[in-house]
Design a protein around this motif. Structure first.
Motif: not given
Length: 920
Positions: A509-510, A513, A594, A597, A600-601, A639, A643
């Motif tokens: 997923l990242y 990002y 978006h 995500t 989540s970082r 994905r 997440l």
């Protein structure tokens, strides 16, 4: 002139085709059918007007002996082809074929005789797969052009490092090869899988690239796109070198924007209509083919600065039951008719010719000649043209100045010619000037205009990241900056921080990002200040003024991460991101994913105050998917799981808030979140057991598997009921196998027929604890299962479980399936026929049966129920992507092809869906 050259322009003897929809005034005729060439991959027309087609193992010329507009026979030109050519070019006595490991040249071509000599390899490149090398054409500059998909394996070592517009190509590219074959250049890169291309009357190339269909529904999904190709252009796709699925969005300042998009599909043929037979509106414009939906689009170009824009129109579309999957397009040079070939993946092959009822005689329109050679006199003109009032003239001049930068003798006088273009209104002109500054070190000083400074920074960020970062942040922080410039500045900042995608996140997923390298605390602090100044803190209801700018500011925050930031900065980032879940009235699914995500970082601390905004965004995704009619493919569940796995465990409040929505949480689509809740497995299982009391609860295999955490005495009643629903068997069997009952024996026998080795092993072990079947169905199923298993270590456990069962039932001891089958045949001769292993398909019997099927009496409602009961969509259109999407299948497959694919699904399998077993 030989009348055979005019065969396509003469009065057609054959009746018009009535299963293709065309604009008024156009007619389609069948030029050849599958008896002459089936499953056609590509097509070309030679200098004499002969039609050539190629498919798996063949290249043929289609011959119309009686000049009635329909081919009567085919001449095979090449023996021994291993694969199916995806590119053909007939030129004089040379036939270029893209197949069997490269671009090959066969000499001695005359259109009548089989080619005898071995081919010359012009360029060795992967050329048999669906994402490898495809179409070849001769350019207006005399160079040979070859378009390559993203798995072609083009290396920078293949290219001229001085002249090539792209020196280290990423993903798919358009190559050009000098007339002497000694020099290779990459014109552009960043394609996913452009299958074909063509030149317009101005001599510039255009291509039609595929969508990233596995990511449909996700924020980085892009539909099929038609592109104007310019030297040095990048088109956003980064796989396999830098990422697997994330692509740069089209609004990135270093990405070529498409001329137009056409939604989902599979782009194939591209042809510029350079002929006078069709009406004026078509001349100099493009036809592009979509294999998936059986369409040919018309793209009327409209000039916009140095490039074009367009609103595509459907020109041709299949409406019958014969199947129409277009693979190639060509304009016949003599008649001006549009030729369309069909085929691909084992489907019906044919060639159609489309004529204009009131069209005049065909005559080719000239294409502007171009030259890539050095010319001292022309070079003086380039410098003058670099400041022309015409944007196209400027761009061409800048491109040639870059090509011959080593011969120009750079000085301030040349810098003065380049500098005005750095802030030109046309992005392509700016990009050409930026490349000159970066690769030729054009002396332009420090421009005063912010846009010019951004252009320089965009192209020099890799070499001067600190200067680029300073420029990007100055524009972001300035209250005088336009939104357009701020968006460019976000890309400059991303490049200055090392660009996107940490290699450790590739395939996750990242990808879009994270930054390639960790961002230092010092740089993180100044970037965060820039974002605060850009959005004026929270003084506005909307943090930024466009979706794209908001998206990219969020991407930067995500890339920086949160662990190393001071607490106030973490709080700012979390709040800035979270407010995006309510400031828009109806945010899209892609919008929510978006920002979730990006959120989540952040660190645990940043997420300590998470509230209903984030939870509602998570739980509202499925509802929005239905409301917004979002189609999903294989990467959606992967994905979403990533997440949930990252976001939910970060803080206990996520579990608390989610559990407050217990009823909504228990819906099957939210299993992806439940799996990561910080509660015990039994509590998760009871969540579903309670919800399953609802009569119409939509059980799924994943939800059924959760019941394994509870005692079987609690779950057996519901499992027995669910067995008859269909599609849940492989989830139920491992649970029942814990305590097998005699009533379950038939269920475990069916489990032996599974394609899943684990289910076979579980079923065999369970049957070993039960009495033998009186009809010996367990023996038959066990022997057939044993025979189907591959003979390697990976199947050892399953094979062992089957042999243990057979030994227990018979008292015999054999090591292989053949011995067991022989023993069974000897002891139960009346049942031997049940051991016959075949796909059950009898072509002759089905042909006879098909003739009696009352096709017009089909019941779509019953068909839908059968489709649902067989859970077809779970493999084809539900995110699993075990098989290809069925969207548009009735357009590209004829009734006979479709029936054959249903009855024999393994007859023709695309490489994407072929299971692979790797034994080490």
């Amino acid at each position: 002139m030989n009348t055979s050259l005019l065969l396509l322009a003469l009065l057609p003897a054959a009746a018009p085709v009535n299963d293709i929809n065309l604009p008024p005034g156009f007619t389609a005729h069948l030029y050849s059918d599958q008896t002459l060439a089936n499953d056609i991959y590509t097509m070309a027309v030679d200098d004499a007007g002969r039609v050539l087609v190629a498919g798996r193992g063949y290249v043929r010329v289609l011959v119309d002996d009686d000049n009635d507009g329909r081919a009567d026979r085919a001449i095979d030109l090449i023996d021994g082809l291993k694969g199916g050519p995806m590119g053909l070019l007939a030129e004089g006595d040379s036939l270029y074929v893209v197949a069997d490991g490269g671009l090959k040249r066969y000499r001695g071509y005359n259109g009548n005789d089989k080619l005898k000599g071995p081919p010359e390899t012009i360029y060795a490149v992967k050329s048999s797969g669906e994402h490898e090398a495809h179409a070849a054409r001769r350019g207006p500059d005399g160079w040979l052009y070859l378009i390559c998909g993203n798995n072609s394996g083009v290396k920078k070592e293949h290219l001229d490092p001085l002249r090539s517009p792209v020196t280290d190509p990423i993903a798919g590219s358009l190559l050009r090869i000098s007339p002497d074959g000694k020099t290779i250049e990459a014109v552009c890169n960043g394609f996913r899988n452009a299958y074909s291309f063509d030149f317009n009357t101005g001599g510039e190339p255009f291509a039609y690239d595929s969508d990233n269909e596995r990511c449909v529904g996700l924020p980085w999904y892009e539909p099929c796109r038609f592109y104007h190709i310019v030297p040095g252009g990048n088109h956003g796709w980064r796989s396999p070198q830098l990422s697997q699925t994330w692509r740069k969005p089209p609004y990135f300042a270093d990405v070529m924007p498409p001329i137009c998009t056409t939604g989902r599909g599979s782009p194939t043929g591209v042809a510029c209509y350079r002929n006078a037979h069709f009406p004026e509106k078509y001349r100099g414009n493009f036809f592009i083919a979509d294999w998936t939906f059986g369409k040919v689009w018309f793209v009327p170009l409209e000039r916009r600065n140095s490039t074009f824009t367009a609103k595509p129109e459907v020109f041709l579309e299949a409406i019958g039951e014969s199947g129409f999957a277009p693979t190639a397009l060509a304009v016949h040079p003599k008649s001006g008719e549009l030729l369309v070939s069909i085929g691909g993946r084992g489907t019906r092959g044919a060639v159609y010719r489309i004529s204009c009822d009131q069209g005049g005689p065909g005559s080719e329109l000239p294409m502007a000649k171009r030259s890539l050679d050095w010319d001292a006199d022309a070079a003086k003109q380039w410098v003058k043209e670099a400041t022309s009032a015409d944007a196209t003239t400027r761009r061409h001049a800048l491109e040639m100045m870059l090509r011959w930068r080593d011969k120009l003798g750079w000085g301030s006088w040349l810098g003065d010619a380049v500098k005005p273009n750095l802030s030109h209104p046309d992005a392509l002109v700016r990009a050409a000037a930026g490349r000159l500054v970066a690769r030729a070190a054009a002396p332009v000083g420090k421009p005063d205009d912010p846009l010019a400074r951004l252009t320089v920074a965009l192209h020099t960020a890799a070499d001067n990241p600190d200067d680029a970062l300073k420029t990007g942040l100055e524009v972001l922080e300035s209250t005088k900056s336009t939104v357009e410039n701020k968006l460019i500045a976000t890309r400059v900042v991303q490049l200055a921080l090392g660009d996107l995608t940490d290699p450790k996140t590739k395939g996750t997923l990242y990808e879009g990002y994270t930054f390639r390298e960790p961002v230092s605390k010092a740089k993180a602090a100044v970037v965060l200040k820039g974002i605060k100044d850009c959005t004026n803190g929270f003084s506005h209801k909307v943090p930024a003024t466009t979706d794209e700018l908001d998206f990219e500011l969020a991407r930067i925050l995500a890339g920086i991460g949160g662990e190393a930031m001071p607490e106030p900065d973490q709080t700012f980032k979390a709040e800035w991101l979270a407010r995006h879940f309510y400031y828009k009235k109806e945010p899209s699914v892609q919008h929510d994913i978006h920002f979730l995500t990006a959120l989540s970082r952040l660190s645990r601390f940043a997420l300590r105050d998470v509230d209903t905004r984030t939870v509602n965004a998570l739980l509202g995704l499925e509802e929005k998917v239905k409301k917004q009619q979002i189609i999903r493919d294989s990467n959606w569940p992967l994905r979403l799981d990533e997440l949930a796995r990252t976001l939910i465990p970060k803080h206990e409040y996520f579990t608390q808030w989610l559990m407050r929505s217990r009823e909504k949480l228990a819906r099957p689509e939210h299993l992806v979140f439940v799996k990561h809740l910080r509660i015990k497995p039994k509590e998760k299982a009871r969540l579903y057991l309670d919800a399953g009391e609802e009569p119409n609860y939509p059980w799924t295999p994943g939800v059924v598997r959760q019941l394994a955490a509870l005692p079987l005495k609690e779950t057996r009643p519901i499992l027995v009921k669910l067995w008859d629903r269909g599609g849940l068997e492989e989830a139920i069997l491992p649970i029942l196998a814990k305590e097998p009952q005699p009533d379950d024996a038939a269920k475990f026998v069916s489990g032996l027929r599974s394609l899943n080795p684990e289910i076979i092993a579980v079923s065999a072990t369970a049957l070993g604890k039960l009495p033998a079947a009186r009809d010996h169905a367990d023996l038959v199923a066990a022997i057939i299962a044993l025979r189907k298993l591959p003979d390697d270590k990976s199947s050892a456990a399953t094979r062992g479980a089957l042999i243990v069962l057979l030994k227990a039932r018979t008292g015999e001891s054999f090591a292989d399936a053949k011995a067991w089958a022989a023993w069974f045949a000897k002891n139960y001769p009346d049942l031997t026929a049940k051991l016959t292993a075949s796909d059950g398909f009898d072509p002759a019997a089905w042909k006879k049966r098909e003739a009696t099927i009352p096709w017009t009496e089909g019941d779509a409602v019953k068909g839908r129920l059968a489709f649902q009961k067989a859970t077809c969509a779970s493999c084809h259109d539900g995110g699993g992507a075990v098989g290809p999407s069925l969207v548009g299948v009735s357009k590209r497959f004829g009734r006979d092809d479709l029936l054959a694919a249903i009855l024999r699904p393994s007859k023709d399998v695309s490489p994407r869906y072929r299971p692979t077993r790797i034994a080490t």
